[in-house]
Design a protein around this motif. Structure first.
Motif, mmCIF file in Angstrom:
data_model
loop_
_atom_site.group_PDB
_atom_site.id
_atom_site.type_symbol
_atom_site.label_atom_id
_atom_site.label_comp_id
_atom_site.label_asym_id
_atom_site.label_seq_id
_atom_site.Cartn_x
_atom_site.Cartn_y
_atom_site.Cartn_z
ATOM 1 N N VAL A 13 35.011 65.306 31.921
ATOM 2 C CA VAL A 13 36.359 65.553 32.448
ATOM 3 C C VAL A 13 36.913 66.801 31.765
ATOM 4 N N PRO A 14 37.876 67.467 32.386
ATOM 5 C CA PRO A 14 38.526 68.586 31.706
ATOM 6 C C PRO A 14 39.289 68.093 30.481
ATOM 7 N N ALA A 15 39.322 68.894 29.434
ATOM 8 C CA ALA A 15 40.038 68.495 28.221
ATOM 9 C C ALA A 15 41.484 68.148 28.529
ATOM 10 N N GLU A 16 42.074 68.870 29.499
ATOM 11 C CA GLU A 16 43.479 68.637 29.842
ATOM 12 C C GLU A 16 43.728 67.251 30.431
ATOM 13 N N LEU A 18 42.467 64.408 29.197
ATOM 14 C CA LEU A 18 42.386 63.360 28.176
ATOM 15 C C LEU A 18 43.704 62.607 28.045
ATOM 16 N N THR A 19 43.623 61.306 27.863
ATOM 17 C CA THR A 19 44.807 60.495 27.573
ATOM 18 C C THR A 19 44.454 59.456 26.522
ATOM 19 N N ALA A 20 45.496 58.903 25.907
ATOM 20 C CA ALA A 20 45.283 57.836 24.923
ATOM 21 C C ALA A 20 44.548 56.673 25.586
ATOM 22 N N GLY A 21 43.597 56.120 24.859
ATOM 23 C CA GLY A 21 42.812 55.019 25.386
ATOM 24 C C GLY A 21 41.426 55.430 25.843
ATOM 25 N N ASP A 22 41.233 56.728 26.132
ATOM 26 C CA ASP A 22 39.902 57.211 26.485
ATOM 27 C C ASP A 22 38.979 57.089 25.270
ATOM 28 N N VAL A 23 37.708 56.872 25.526
ATOM 29 C CA VAL A 23 36.714 56.822 24.449
ATOM 30 C C VAL A 23 35.923 58.130 24.512
ATOM 31 N N LEU A 24 36.140 58.956 23.494
ATOM 32 C CA LEU A 24 35.671 60.337 23.489
ATOM 33 C C LEU A 24 34.388 60.495 22.687
ATOM 34 N N ALA A 25 33.439 61.275 23.219
ATOM 35 C CA ALA A 25 32.251 61.653 22.458
ATOM 36 C C ALA A 25 32.643 62.776 21.502
ATOM 37 N N LEU A 26 32.471 62.544 20.206
ATOM 38 C CA LEU A 26 32.910 63.510 19.197
ATOM 39 C C LEU A 26 31.927 64.672 19.084
ATOM 40 N N PRO A 27 32.383 65.802 18.563
ATOM 41 C CA PRO A 27 31.538 66.998 18.524
ATOM 42 C C PRO A 27 30.460 66.975 17.447
ATOM 43 N N THR A 65 41.590 74.528 25.949
ATOM 44 C CA THR A 65 41.868 74.216 27.356
ATOM 45 C C THR A 65 40.811 74.899 28.220
ATOM 46 N N GLY A 66 40.399 74.211 29.233
ATOM 47 C CA GLY A 66 39.339 74.738 30.079
ATOM 48 C C GLY A 66 37.979 74.181 29.730
ATOM 49 N N SER A 67 37.846 73.554 28.538
ATOM 50 C CA SER A 67 36.569 72.967 28.137
ATOM 51 C C SER A 67 36.387 71.598 28.787
ATOM 52 N N MET A 68 35.142 71.185 28.906
ATOM 53 C CA MET A 68 34.840 69.856 29.384
ATOM 54 C C MET A 68 34.548 68.954 28.185
ATOM 55 N N VAL A 69 35.010 67.730 28.231
ATOM 56 C CA VAL A 69 34.696 66.742 27.207
ATOM 57 C C VAL A 69 33.993 65.574 27.888
ATOM 58 N N TYR A 70 33.408 64.700 27.063
ATOM 59 C CA TYR A 70 32.604 63.615 27.607
ATOM 60 C C TYR A 70 33.159 62.277 27.138
ATOM 61 N N ALA A 84 36.863 63.676 37.229
ATOM 62 C CA ALA A 84 35.521 64.214 37.026
ATOM 63 C C ALA A 84 35.393 65.487 37.844
ATOM 64 N N ALA A 85 35.985 66.565 37.371
ATOM 65 C CA ALA A 85 36.021 67.816 38.130
ATOM 66 C C ALA A 85 35.836 68.985 37.195
ATOM 67 N N ASP A 86 35.210 70.024 37.703
ATOM 68 C CA ASP A 86 35.044 71.235 36.909
ATOM 69 C C ASP A 86 36.391 71.891 36.695
ATOM 70 N N HIS A 87 36.511 72.575 35.549
ATOM 71 C CA HIS A 87 37.741 73.311 35.269
ATOM 72 C C HIS A 87 37.948 74.344 36.362
ATOM 73 N N GLY A 88 39.171 74.452 36.843
ATOM 74 C CA GLY A 88 39.484 75.388 37.905
ATOM 75 C C GLY A 88 39.502 74.741 39.268
ATOM 76 N N SER A 89 38.952 73.532 39.396
ATOM 77 C CA SER A 89 39.011 72.814 40.659
ATOM 78 C C SER A 89 40.442 72.336 40.882
ATOM 79 N N PRO A 90 40.803 72.023 42.137
ATOM 80 C CA PRO A 90 42.161 71.498 42.378
ATOM 81 C C PRO A 90 42.473 70.273 41.534
#
Length: 288
Positions: A13-16, A18-27, A65-70, A84-90
């Protein structure tokens, strides 16, 4: 950084988004952590530059901003946080904008619907984009985001379907107003809004349509009786809704170049007055 193999089964998903409650893959490997808070930090020009996610033990993860996270796949229905959209998509653009207005029920509701996927041939999706652009302009005063959404509509050509066209036309009207200080750009939107005017190829029908259109321009319905009744009855929410409809009409008239009875300058003054009036009504509704 995680390699592609370690991302198997995760959703991007786009980094933008992200919301609380998501389970994020750390770097720093294959570790997953639940996000407890998300903030956006602007650069010195006021443009969103970093998304900062807070995870376990207060650790802050900074993402451009503009990066994808998992994220770990969610079983729940997809919302704004699961675009689940590429950055720059609607979808990604809408998600980013929604992130900047967490307290706006309208923005969150409309963005939530659009997050499931935006089909630019769907009348309901076009209506949602138009509603979102209006809310950003009228209620949030976020002209940059309003123009971004309006441009998603403004890029669409007239295809003969007037049901869809009315929402595209509305987007063009918003874009023409927001770019009014850029004569060339605003003129392009205004020219595009007249595309449907020249769609009729039969000379007699075209002449009849032109006469009817000019009457609409000269004697527009700006909902005076409805607004007066709502105001007299103290129905602030109803008055606000009618005034929003009035703004839409005024924006269209302005983009069309005005008429024999209403000049573009006069329309701009009326639009400014209506925006202020709706702002005052919003404040009153918030205080009640």
């Amino acid at each position: 950084m995680m390699d592609k193999g370690s991302r198997t089964g995760l959703r991007a998903v786009p980094a933008e988004a992200l919301t609380a409650g998501d389970v994020l893959a750390l770097p720093d490997g294959d570790t997953l952590a639940e996000v407890s808070a998300v903030a956006v930090e602007n650069d010195d020009f006021g443009v969103p530059a970093l998304v900062v996610a807070t995870v376990a033990e207060g650790r802050r993860i900074s993402i451009a901003t503009g990066s994808m996270v998992y994220l770990e796949p969610a079983d729940a229905e997809i919302g704004v946080s699961a675009v689940a959209a590429d950055h720059g998509s609607p979808e990604a653009l809408v998600a980013q904008i929604a992130l900047g207005h967490p307290d706006s029920a309208t923005v969150q509701e409309v963005a939530g619907r659009l997050a499931r996927g935006i089909n630019l041939k769907s009348g309901s999706n076009l209506q949602d984009l138009h509603q979102l652009a209006l809310a950003l302009l009228i209620d949030e005063g976020d002209t940059a985001s309003a123009l971004t959404v309006a441009d998603l509509l403004a890029d669409l050509p007239f295809d003969g379907n007037f049901g869809r066209w009315k929402w595209i036309e509305g987007g063009l009207a918003i874009a023409a107003y927001l770019t009014r200080h850029d004569d060339a750009r605003s003129a392009r939107y205004s020219a595009a809004i007249r595309a449907a005017d020249d769609a009729e190829t039969d000379p007699l029908r075209a002449k009849t349509a032109a006469v009817y259109r000019q009457r609409q321009l000269n004697e527009p319905n700006v909902y005076d009786p409805e607004i007066l009744r709502a105001s007299a009855a103290g129905k602030t929410d109803v008055e606000r809704d009618w005034r929003v409809l009035r703004i839409g009409v005024l924006l269209y008239l302005r983009a069309h170049g005005g008429s024999e009875t209403l000049s573009r300058d006069a329309l701009e003054r009326r639009i400014a007055a209506e925006l202020a009036a709706v702002g005052a009504l919003n404040d009153q509704l918030a205080a009640d």
